[in-house]
Write a protein that holds these residues in place. Structure first.
Motif, mmCIF file in Angstrom:
data_model
loop_
_atom_site.group_PDB
_atom_site.id
_atom_site.type_symbol
_atom_site.label_atom_id
_atom_site.label_comp_id
_atom_site.label_asym_id
_atom_site.label_seq_id
_atom_site.Cartn_x
_atom_site.Cartn_y
_atom_site.Cartn_z
ATOM 1 N N PRO A 84 0.792 -1.232 0.000
ATOM 2 C CA PRO A 84 0.000 0.000 0.000
ATOM 3 C C PRO A 84 0.825 1.283 0.000
ATOM 4 O O PRO A 84 0.524 2.214 -0.749
ATOM 5 C CB PRO A 84 -0.837 -0.124 1.281
ATOM 6 C CG PRO A 84 -0.983 -1.595 1.473
ATOM 7 C CD PRO A 84 0.319 -2.193 1.014
ATOM 8 N N ALA A 85 1.868 1.358 0.807
ATOM 9 C CA ALA A 85 2.657 2.587 0.874
ATOM 10 C C ALA A 85 3.366 2.861 -0.443
ATOM 11 O O ALA A 85 3.304 3.974 -0.987
ATOM 12 C CB ALA A 85 3.662 2.499 2.021
ATOM 13 N N THR A 86 4.036 1.849 -0.978
ATOM 14 C CA THR A 86 4.766 2.000 -2.243
ATOM 15 C C THR A 86 3.819 2.289 -3.393
ATOM 16 O O THR A 86 4.047 3.198 -4.200
ATOM 17 C CB THR A 86 5.574 0.726 -2.543
ATOM 18 O OG1 THR A 86 6.534 0.526 -1.507
ATOM 19 C CG2 THR A 86 6.286 0.830 -3.877
ATOM 20 N N THR A 112 -7.551 -0.255 -1.776
ATOM 21 C CA THR A 112 -6.608 0.049 -0.707
ATOM 22 C C THR A 112 -5.640 1.140 -1.148
ATOM 23 O O THR A 112 -5.316 2.063 -0.388
ATOM 24 C CB THR A 112 -5.832 -1.219 -0.315
ATOM 25 O OG1 THR A 112 -6.755 -2.175 0.226
ATOM 26 C CG2 THR A 112 -4.755 -0.929 0.720
ATOM 27 N N VAL A 113 -5.194 1.050 -2.390
ATOM 28 C CA VAL A 113 -4.208 2.006 -2.904
ATOM 29 C C VAL A 113 -4.805 3.400 -3.046
ATOM 30 O O VAL A 113 -4.203 4.389 -2.601
ATOM 31 C CB VAL A 113 -3.643 1.515 -4.244
ATOM 32 C CG1 VAL A 113 -2.653 2.534 -4.810
ATOM 33 C CG2 VAL A 113 -2.958 0.163 -4.068
ATOM 34 N N ILE A 114 -5.994 3.529 -3.635
ATOM 35 C CA ILE A 114 -6.566 4.860 -3.822
ATOM 36 C C ILE A 114 -6.932 5.485 -2.485
ATOM 37 O O ILE A 114 -6.857 6.712 -2.328
ATOM 38 C CB ILE A 114 -7.784 4.852 -4.778
ATOM 39 C CG1 ILE A 114 -8.996 4.154 -4.170
ATOM 40 C CG2 ILE A 114 -7.410 4.242 -6.121
ATOM 41 C CD1 ILE A 114 -10.279 4.319 -4.998
ATOM 42 N N SER A 115 -7.301 4.671 -1.502
ATOM 43 C CA SER A 115 -7.647 5.195 -0.182
ATOM 44 C C SER A 115 -6.466 5.914 0.462
ATOM 45 O O SER A 115 -6.639 6.903 1.175
ATOM 46 C CB SER A 115 -8.106 4.065 0.743
ATOM 47 O OG SER A 115 -9.334 3.524 0.319
ATOM 48 N N GLN A 116 -5.267 5.414 0.214
ATOM 49 C CA GLN A 116 -4.074 6.011 0.792
ATOM 50 C C GLN A 116 -3.500 7.097 -0.104
ATOM 51 O O GLN A 116 -3.027 8.125 0.376
ATOM 52 C CB GLN A 116 -3.024 4.920 1.046
ATOM 53 C CG GLN A 116 -1.896 5.345 1.957
ATOM 54 C CD GLN A 116 -1.268 4.152 2.677
ATOM 55 O OE1 GLN A 116 -1.969 3.260 3.165
ATOM 56 N NE2 GLN A 116 0.037 4.146 2.762
ATOM 57 N N ALA A 117 -3.577 6.902 -1.409
ATOM 58 C CA ALA A 117 -2.967 7.852 -2.349
ATOM 59 C C ALA A 117 -3.650 9.207 -2.335
ATOM 60 O O ALA A 117 -3.005 10.237 -2.565
ATOM 61 C CB ALA A 117 -2.993 7.271 -3.754
ATOM 62 N N ALA A 118 -4.956 9.240 -2.090
ATOM 63 C CA ALA A 118 -5.716 10.487 -2.214
ATOM 64 C C ALA A 118 -5.675 11.357 -0.967
ATOM 65 O O ALA A 118 -6.147 12.502 -1.003
ATOM 66 C CB ALA A 118 -7.173 10.167 -2.562
ATOM 67 N N GLY A 139 -4.699 1.060 9.833
ATOM 68 C CA GLY A 139 -4.401 -0.110 10.649
ATOM 69 C C GLY A 139 -4.955 -1.404 10.115
ATOM 70 O O GLY A 139 -4.640 -2.476 10.643
ATOM 71 N N GLU A 140 -5.779 -1.339 9.060
ATOM 72 C CA GLU A 140 -6.371 -2.545 8.485
ATOM 73 C C GLU A 140 -5.624 -2.970 7.225
ATOM 74 O O GLU A 140 -5.126 -2.135 6.473
ATOM 75 C CB GLU A 140 -7.843 -2.313 8.141
ATOM 76 C CG GLU A 140 -8.726 -2.063 9.355
ATOM 77 C CD GLU A 140 -10.168 -1.794 8.992
ATOM 78 O OE1 GLU A 140 -11.045 -2.025 9.840
ATOM 79 O OE2 GLU A 140 -10.425 -1.336 7.856
ATOM 80 N N SER A 141 -5.581 -4.274 6.986
ATOM 81 C CA SER A 141 -4.951 -4.814 5.785
ATOM 82 C C SER A 141 -5.995 -5.470 4.895
ATOM 83 O O SER A 141 -7.104 -5.810 5.347
ATOM 84 C CB SER A 141 -3.882 -5.847 6.162
ATOM 85 O OG SER A 141 -4.489 -7.018 6.692
ATOM 86 N N SER A 213 -2.886 -0.369 6.116
ATOM 87 C CA SER A 213 -3.037 0.984 5.598
ATOM 88 C C SER A 213 -2.728 1.980 6.714
ATOM 89 O O SER A 213 -2.884 1.668 7.906
ATOM 90 C CB SER A 213 -4.456 1.208 5.084
ATOM 91 O OG SER A 213 -4.717 0.389 3.961
ATOM 92 N N THR A 214 -2.313 3.155 6.324
ATOM 93 C CA THR A 214 -1.985 4.172 7.333
ATOM 94 C C THR A 214 -2.989 5.313 7.352
ATOM 95 O O THR A 214 -3.087 6.031 8.349
ATOM 96 C CB THR A 214 -0.584 4.746 7.076
ATOM 97 O OG1 THR A 214 -0.522 5.288 5.750
ATOM 98 C CG2 THR A 214 0.475 3.653 7.216
ATOM 99 N N GLN A 215 -3.736 5.491 6.249
ATOM 100 C CA GLN A 215 -4.705 6.581 6.159
ATOM 101 C C GLN A 215 -5.875 6.154 5.297
ATOM 102 O O GLN A 215 -5.777 5.175 4.542
ATOM 103 C CB GLN A 215 -4.039 7.835 5.558
ATOM 104 C CG GLN A 215 -2.930 8.425 6.417
ATOM 105 C CD GLN A 215 -2.160 9.509 5.693
ATOM 106 O OE1 GLN A 215 -1.578 9.261 4.646
ATOM 107 N NE2 GLN A 215 -2.160 10.717 6.245
ATOM 108 N N ALA A 216 -6.986 6.892 5.394
ATOM 109 C CA ALA A 216 -8.190 6.534 4.648
ATOM 110 C C ALA A 216 -8.830 7.783 4.061
ATOM 111 O O ALA A 216 -9.481 8.558 4.767
ATOM 112 C CB ALA A 216 -9.183 5.810 5.559
ATOM 113 N N ALA A 217 -8.663 7.980 2.764
ATOM 114 C CA ALA A 217 -9.173 9.184 2.110
ATOM 115 C C ALA A 217 -10.696 9.218 2.037
ATOM 116 O O ALA A 217 -11.280 10.292 1.868
ATOM 117 C CB ALA A 217 -8.586 9.292 0.700
#
Length: 279
Positions: A84-86, A112-118, A139-141, A213-217
């Protein structure tokens, strides 16, 4: 990256995906005189499509074709599927190099990716669309959310391949076994097409499915969700739980996990619903 053959007026738009995947500057444009083109003072958002595990950008072909026909600039981004981070950092670089508003669309792990990227891009990313996708909280995977509800048979359909890189680092990639692919991933896709998808699937790093995940857009950006009732990858109960928690405008369709291939019209419809809210 695969591109759909386009009529000549729209061919320039198809180059956006290749430019973005190369990490170069991307300018979203509406060609003067193109069919369905919006006036300059009503710039349409660029639709950025992020595929998930066991797929590639060609899984969006039917959606890309329909969106472009409706006059939207589209980028079908290549997802590295490393974590997710990368992956979010890469997608964020794509979005930041697009002029004008953006609608981010994620399938499966791509959610998962768009939730963190945005996160932090609220001035540019105006809507999030989740297609048979994960909507994780911090915190969820992806794997944790899959296992939270019964119904997924993915664990029995995959196999892993260990690798060692030149720098000595080691890891494992996961892919769906060829003889299980159609049943597991694309049961409502014609057999010939499913065989091609199985051969061209992109494996995902096993660690990516367990990385939190670390954040949720979706907490700050309006969201839409397409829930697939015949999904054997992400249980329908998990999809509904995540969609309700995110207060996403939700549509349900009887389709497999490969809904962008089997039901591109349904996917296009919900993406256009989100895009029409962008001002």
């Amino acid at each position: 990256m695969h591109f759909t053959r386009l009529p000549r007026p729209s061919r320039r738009l198809a180059l956006l995906g290749a430019t973005a995947a190369a990490g170069l500057s991307v300018t979203a444009v509406t060609l003067p005189g193109a069919a369905g083109a919006a006036p300059r003072h009503q710039q349409r958002p660029t639709i950025v499509l992020e595929h998930g595990a066991f797929a590639d950008s060609s899984s969006w072909d039917g959606v890309v074709e329909r969106l472009q026909r409706a006059g939207y600039p589209v980028v079908a981004a290549a997802n590295p599927l490393r974590g997710p981070a990368t992956d979010a950092a890469y997608l964020r670089s794509v979005v930041e190099n697009i002029d004008g508003p953006v609608v981010l669309v994620g399938h499966s792990y791509g959610g998962t990716v768009i939730s963190q990227a945005a996160v932090g891009l609220e001035d540019k990313v105006k809507a999030l669309v989740y297609v048979a996708a994960f909507l994780p909280d911090a915190g969820e995977s992806s794997l944790g959310l899959t296992d939270k509800f019964p119904g997924s048979t993915l664990g029995q359909a995959v196999e892993s391949v260990n690798y060692t890189l030149p720098d000595g680092s080691r890891g494992a990639d996961v892919h769906i076994k060829a003889d299980a692919f159609r049943r597991q991933f694309a049961a409502d896709v014609p057999a010939d097409k499913a065989r091609l998808m199985a051969a061209g699937q992109r494996p995902i790093a096993a660690a990516a499915l367990e990385e939190p995940s670390t954040q949720a857009a979706w907490k700050t950006i309006p969201s839409w969700s397409l829930v697939t009732t015949e999904d054997l990858n992400i249980p329908v109960a998990a999809q509904r739980f995540m969609s309700q928690r995110a207060h996403a405008r939700t549509t349900t369709v009887d389709a497999s996990h490969a809904v962008s291939v089997s039901r591109p019209e349904a996917v296009t419809r919900i993406v256009e619903q989100a895009a029409r809210t962008v001002r």
